[in-house]
Design a protein around this motif. Structure first.
Motif, PDB file in Angstrom:
ATOM      1  N   HIS A   1     -32.426  13.655  -6.905  1.00  0.00           N
ATOM      2  CA  HIS A   1     -33.311  14.518  -7.691  1.00  0.00           C
ATOM      3  C   HIS A   1     -34.736  14.401  -7.175  1.00  0.00           C
ATOM      4  O   HIS A   1     -35.323  13.310  -7.170  1.00  0.00           O
ATOM      5  CB  HIS A   1     -33.272  14.185  -9.188  1.00  0.00           C
ATOM      6  CG  HIS A   1     -34.214  15.050  -9.955  1.00  0.00           C
ATOM      7  ND1 HIS A   1     -35.239  14.562 -10.722  1.00  0.00           N
ATOM      8  CD2 HIS A   1     -34.315  16.413 -10.017  1.00  0.00           C
ATOM      9  CE1 HIS A   1     -35.921  15.588 -11.234  1.00  0.00           C
ATOM     10  NE2 HIS A   1     -35.379  16.714 -10.820  1.00  0.00           N
ATOM     11  N   ASP A   2     -35.281  15.522  -6.746  1.00  0.00           N
ATOM     12  CA  ASP A   2     -36.635  15.581  -6.206  1.00  0.00           C
ATOM     13  C   ASP A   2     -37.596  15.878  -7.361  1.00  0.00           C
ATOM     14  O   ASP A   2     -37.608  16.972  -7.914  1.00  0.00           O
ATOM     15  CB  ASP A   2     -36.681  16.694  -5.145  1.00  0.00           C
ATOM     16  CG  ASP A   2     -38.061  16.874  -4.530  1.00  0.00           C
ATOM     17  OD1 ASP A   2     -39.019  16.244  -5.003  1.00  0.00           O
ATOM     18  OD2 ASP A   2     -38.158  17.668  -3.572  1.00  0.00           O
ATOM     19  N   ALA A   3     -38.390  14.864  -7.717  1.00  0.00           N
ATOM     20  CA  ALA A   3     -39.280  14.978  -8.881  1.00  0.00           C
ATOM     21  C   ALA A   3     -40.746  15.034  -8.450  1.00  0.00           C
ATOM     22  O   ALA A   3     -41.625  14.488  -9.115  1.00  0.00           O
ATOM     23  CB  ALA A   3     -39.038  13.806  -9.835  1.00  0.00           C
ATOM     24  N   ALA A   4     -41.005  15.735  -7.351  1.00  0.00           N
ATOM     25  CA  ALA A   4     -42.370  15.779  -6.802  1.00  0.00           C
ATOM     26  C   ALA A   4     -43.391  16.313  -7.814  1.00  0.00           C
ATOM     27  O   ALA A   4     -44.573  15.965  -7.748  1.00  0.00           O
ATOM     28  CB  ALA A   4     -42.401  16.629  -5.535  1.00  0.00           C
ATOM     29  N   TYR A   5     -42.923  17.152  -8.757  1.00  0.00           N
ATOM     30  CA  TYR A   5     -43.850  17.758  -9.733  1.00  0.00           C
ATOM     31  C   TYR A   5     -43.687  17.167 -11.128  1.00  0.00           C
ATOM     32  O   TYR A   5     -44.052  17.808 -12.114  1.00  0.00           O
ATOM     33  CB  TYR A   5     -43.659  19.281  -9.764  1.00  0.00           C
ATOM     34  CG  TYR A   5     -44.011  19.902  -8.426  1.00  0.00           C
ATOM     35  CD1 TYR A   5     -45.328  20.230  -8.115  1.00  0.00           C
ATOM     36  CD2 TYR A   5     -43.037  20.094  -7.459  1.00  0.00           C
ATOM     37  CE1 TYR A   5     -45.658  20.743  -6.874  1.00  0.00           C
ATOM     38  CE2 TYR A   5     -43.354  20.608  -6.206  1.00  0.00           C
ATOM     39  CZ  TYR A   5     -44.671  20.927  -5.930  1.00  0.00           C
ATOM     40  OH  TYR A   5     -45.002  21.418  -4.692  1.00  0.00           O
ATOM     41  N   ASN A   6     -43.116  15.958 -11.210  1.00  0.00           N
ATOM     42  CA  ASN A   6     -42.807  15.405 -12.538  1.00  0.00           C
ATOM     43  C   ASN A   6     -44.036  15.244 -13.438  1.00  0.00           C
ATOM     44  O   ASN A   6     -43.914  15.255 -14.657  1.00  0.00           O
ATOM     45  CB  ASN A   6     -42.034  14.078 -12.431  1.00  0.00           C
ATOM     46  CG  ASN A   6     -42.780  13.012 -11.639  1.00  0.00           C
ATOM     47  OD1 ASN A   6     -43.908  13.223 -11.211  1.00  0.00           O
ATOM     48  ND2 ASN A   6     -42.133  11.881 -11.441  1.00  0.00           N
TER      49      ASN A   6
ATOM     50  N   GLY B   1     -39.955  10.457  -6.027  1.00  0.00           N
ATOM     51  CA  GLY B   1     -41.245  10.765  -6.616  1.00  0.00           C
ATOM     52  C   GLY B   1     -42.321  10.694  -5.552  1.00  0.00           C
ATOM     53  O   GLY B   1     -42.102  10.175  -4.447  1.00  0.00           O
ATOM     54  N   SER B   2     -43.474  11.239  -5.883  1.00  0.00           N
ATOM     55  CA  SER B   2     -44.538  11.341  -4.897  1.00  0.00           C
ATOM     56  C   SER B   2     -45.892  11.260  -5.570  1.00  0.00           C
ATOM     57  O   SER B   2     -46.058  11.709  -6.703  1.00  0.00           O
ATOM     58  CB  SER B   2     -44.404  12.679  -4.183  1.00  0.00           C
ATOM     59  OG  SER B   2     -45.507  12.900  -3.334  1.00  0.00           O
ATOM     60  N   LEU B   3     -46.842  10.681  -4.872  1.00  0.00           N
ATOM     61  CA  LEU B   3     -48.210  10.684  -5.377  1.00  0.00           C
ATOM     62  C   LEU B   3     -48.929  11.975  -4.976  1.00  0.00           C
ATOM     63  O   LEU B   3     -50.014  12.282  -5.449  1.00  0.00           O
ATOM     64  CB  LEU B   3     -48.987   9.481  -4.802  1.00  0.00           C
ATOM     65  CG  LEU B   3     -48.707   8.045  -5.268  1.00  0.00           C
ATOM     66  CD1 LEU B   3     -49.587   7.709  -6.451  1.00  0.00           C
ATOM     67  CD2 LEU B   3     -47.275   7.688  -5.506  1.00  0.00           C
ATOM     68  N   SER B   4     -48.306  12.738  -4.067  1.00  0.00           N
ATOM     69  CA  SER B   4     -48.979  13.866  -3.411  1.00  0.00           C
ATOM     70  C   SER B   4     -49.557  14.884  -4.380  1.00  0.00           C
ATOM     71  O   SER B   4     -50.723  15.249  -4.294  1.00  0.00           O
ATOM     72  CB  SER B   4     -48.010  14.584  -2.478  1.00  0.00           C
ATOM     73  OG  SER B   4     -47.753  13.803  -1.347  1.00  0.00           O
ATOM     74  N   LYS B   5     -48.732  15.395  -5.291  1.00  0.00           N
ATOM     75  CA  LYS B   5     -49.146  16.484  -6.157  1.00  0.00           C
ATOM     76  C   LYS B   5     -49.841  15.939  -7.395  1.00  0.00           C
ATOM     77  O   LYS B   5     -50.826  16.493  -7.867  1.00  0.00           O
ATOM     78  CB  LYS B   5     -47.933  17.356  -6.537  1.00  0.00           C
ATOM     79  CG  LYS B   5     -47.009  17.712  -5.365  1.00  0.00           C
ATOM     80  CD  LYS B   5     -47.629  18.610  -4.323  1.00  0.00           C
ATOM     81  CE  LYS B   5     -46.938  18.629  -2.967  1.00  0.00           C
ATOM     82  NZ  LYS B   5     -45.530  18.929  -2.886  1.00  0.00           N
ATOM     83  N   THR B   6     -49.320  14.813  -7.926  1.00  0.00           N
ATOM     84  CA  THR B   6     -49.868  14.221  -9.146  1.00  0.00           C
ATOM     85  C   THR B   6     -51.345  13.866  -9.004  1.00  0.00           C
ATOM     86  O   THR B   6     -52.144  14.128  -9.906  1.00  0.00           O
ATOM     87  CB  THR B   6     -49.088  12.939  -9.500  1.00  0.00           C
ATOM     88  OG1 THR B   6     -47.693  13.262  -9.527  1.00  0.00           O
ATOM     89  CG2 THR B   6     -49.503  12.384 -10.850  1.00  0.00           C
TER      90      THR B   6
HETATM   91  C1  LIG Z   1     -44.603  18.818  -1.854  1.00  0.00           C
HETATM   92  C2  LIG Z   1     -43.159  18.575  -2.091  1.00  0.00           C
HETATM   93  C3  LIG Z   1     -42.522  17.404  -1.666  1.00  0.00           C
HETATM   94  C4  LIG Z   1     -43.140  16.463  -0.647  1.00  0.00           C
HETATM   95  O1  LIG Z   1     -43.971  15.588  -1.087  1.00  0.00           O
HETATM   96  P1  LIG Z   1     -44.509  14.446  -0.145  1.00  0.00           P
HETATM   97  O2  LIG Z   1     -44.371  13.246  -1.005  1.00  0.00           O
HETATM   98  O3  LIG Z   1     -45.910  14.824   0.154  1.00  0.00           O
HETATM   99  O4  LIG Z   1     -43.669  14.338   1.080  1.00  0.00           O
HETATM  100  C5  LIG Z   1     -41.199  17.176  -1.990  1.00  0.00           C
HETATM  101  N1  LIG Z   1     -40.512  18.100  -2.672  1.00  0.00           N
HETATM  102  C6  LIG Z   1     -41.069  19.239  -3.072  1.00  0.00           C
HETATM  103  C7  LIG Z   1     -40.234  20.206  -3.816  1.00  0.00           C
HETATM  104  C8  LIG Z   1     -42.401  19.529  -2.785  1.00  0.00           C
HETATM  105  O5  LIG Z   1     -42.920  20.699  -3.138  1.00  0.00           O
END
Ligand SMILES: *Cc1c(COP(=O)(O)O)cnc(C)c1O
Length: 391
Positions: free
Chosen positions: A204-209, A235-240
């Motif tokens: 599960h890709d929770a990049a926007y959680n 999870g990611s710090l990128s968008k948060t």
């Molecule tokens: C931006 C994004 C990511 C990648 O995030 P990173 O942690 O920067 O690699 C992953 N999944 C989705 C759906 C995204 O939009």
């Protein structure tokens, strides 16, 4: 002499190349192009996180090779975040793995879990790296159509029995890119039950959680009972925290999958720079005020753009997460034709839906991650130049 493998050769030419060429030509002609195609926050990384990075670089210990699974501070911070946000308990030693951005982990997960020829289920439309990673790993993609009438959720019961039986891995992504769809824990319960029945690993890709608004809080798949038996969450710090360039993310959940992914990674990379991990740990545990601020900005932009689209006859559903708008193109246009028309008439770049998979045809994606003034300018141009589209 052959310079590339079949796997590389079969990667389609960069789908935005044609579009970028048009963008350059328009810019050279003096047109002020506004790019709503990119998904990279315009907001700055909060200063306290940058300060922490600088501070940590002063310690010589932090400049050595990092540990393979990630530094203890970072793994503990991710566990603390899961406890605080989702009431999910994680063992930082075995259930948290640091990643060089979540895309890195999502891509490396495929050859970690499947052998060539094996089947992977992925959302259509979906984040393009899923299908690219499947292709590079020699896997067989089974696209799960996400339809508006189903809230952009896959219909597990429509997956043929023999496909489900063969499948080894399934990608999910909520809040979703590009659909901006959000789900409740109940959906994850269904996904976990389907995965258990067919012995499928869920990624599960929770990049926007944490990019949510209107009072909505995105759940973790690990809140579904028994999810740890089959699921890992990325999870990611990128968008948060507007940290896309920092390259820091994590995977949590099933320990067997994480151990296997860590084996793959320890043979291909050596982890993220320790000061970045420590600054990320600080981001996850210090004041979360910046998230509130950025989400308010995205919500405002979302409202303004949704209203503007309405005036040109484009109706979007209610959006509670991500900084994307996913909307149907007006009657009489394909996604590509509409994107072309918008670019030619207004100098605004939007992404045609088919770039995210065949089921994305008939839609377009628009990103709100540009400064509000630029977005307002885009809105004004669209209102002025595109009203004709309602006819
Ligand atoms: C931006 C994004 C990511 C990648 O995030 P990173 O942690 O920067 O690699 C992953 N999944 C989705 C759906 C995204 O939009």
């Amino acid at each position: 002499m052959r310079y590339q493998s079949q796997r590389i050769a079969q990667i389609p030419p960069y789908m935005f190349a044609e579009f970028n060429k048009k963008k350059r030509m328009m810019q050279e002609a003096g047109i002020d192009v506004i790019d709503l195609g990119i998904g990279d926050p315009d907001l700055p990384t909060p200063q306290h996180i940058i300060d922490k990075l600088v501070e940590e670089t002063a310690d010589p210990q932090n400049l050595k090779y990092p540990s393979f699974i990630g530094c203890t501070d970072f793994r503990k911070a991710v566990a603390a975040f899961y406890q605080r946000q989702f009431h999910v308990e994680l063992d930082p030693e075995t259930e948290v793995l640091a990643l060089i951005g979540s895309k890195e982990g999502l891509a490396h997960l495929v050859p970690t879990v499947i052998d060539p020829g094996e089947t992977v289920l992925a959302p259509d439309p979906g984040y393009p790296p899923y299908r690219m990673a499947i292709s590079l790993a020699g896997g067989q993609l089974y696209p799960m159509p996400l339809l508006e009438k189903n809230n952009f959720e896959p219909e597990f019961q429509n997956i043929p029995e023999n496909t489900a039986a063969k499948a080894k891995l399934m990608f999910l992504n909520y809040p979703g890119n590009p659909t901006a769809a959000t789900v409740d824990v109940d959906f994850f319960r269904k996904a976990v039950s389907f995965a258990k029945q067919h012995k499928i690993v869920i990624a599960h890709d929770a990049a926007y959680n944490m990019v949510t608004f209107d009072g909505y809080q995105a759940p973790s798949i690990l809140q579904a009972e028994g999810a740890k038996e089959v699921a890992v969450e990325f999870g990611s710090l990128s968008k948060t925290y507007s940290m896309t360039g920092w390259r820091i993310g994590y995977a949590v959940g099933n320990k067997e999958v994480l151990r296997a992914l860590s084996t793959y990674k320890s043979n291909t990379d050596t982890g993220q720079f320790t000061p970045i991990q420590k600054a990320a740990a600080h981001a996850l545990t210090a004041s979360q005020e910046s998230i509130k601020t950025s989400n308010e900005i995205y919500a405002e932009r979302m409202k303004a753009m949704t209203a503007a689209l309405k005036t040109i006859g484009v109706n979007t559903g209610r959006t509670r997460g991500t900084f994307f708008i996913w909307a149907p193109v007006p009657d009489g246009y394909t996604s590509a034709e509409f994107a072309d028309r918008v670019l030619e008439k207004t100098g605004v770049i939007i992404t045609p839906g088919h770039a995210f998979g065949a089921a994305g045809e008939g839609y377009f994606r628009l990103s709100l991650s540009v400064p509000t003034a630029r977005l307002t300018e885009a809105i004004n141009r669209m209102k002025k130049e595109l009203t004709i589209m309602t006819n």
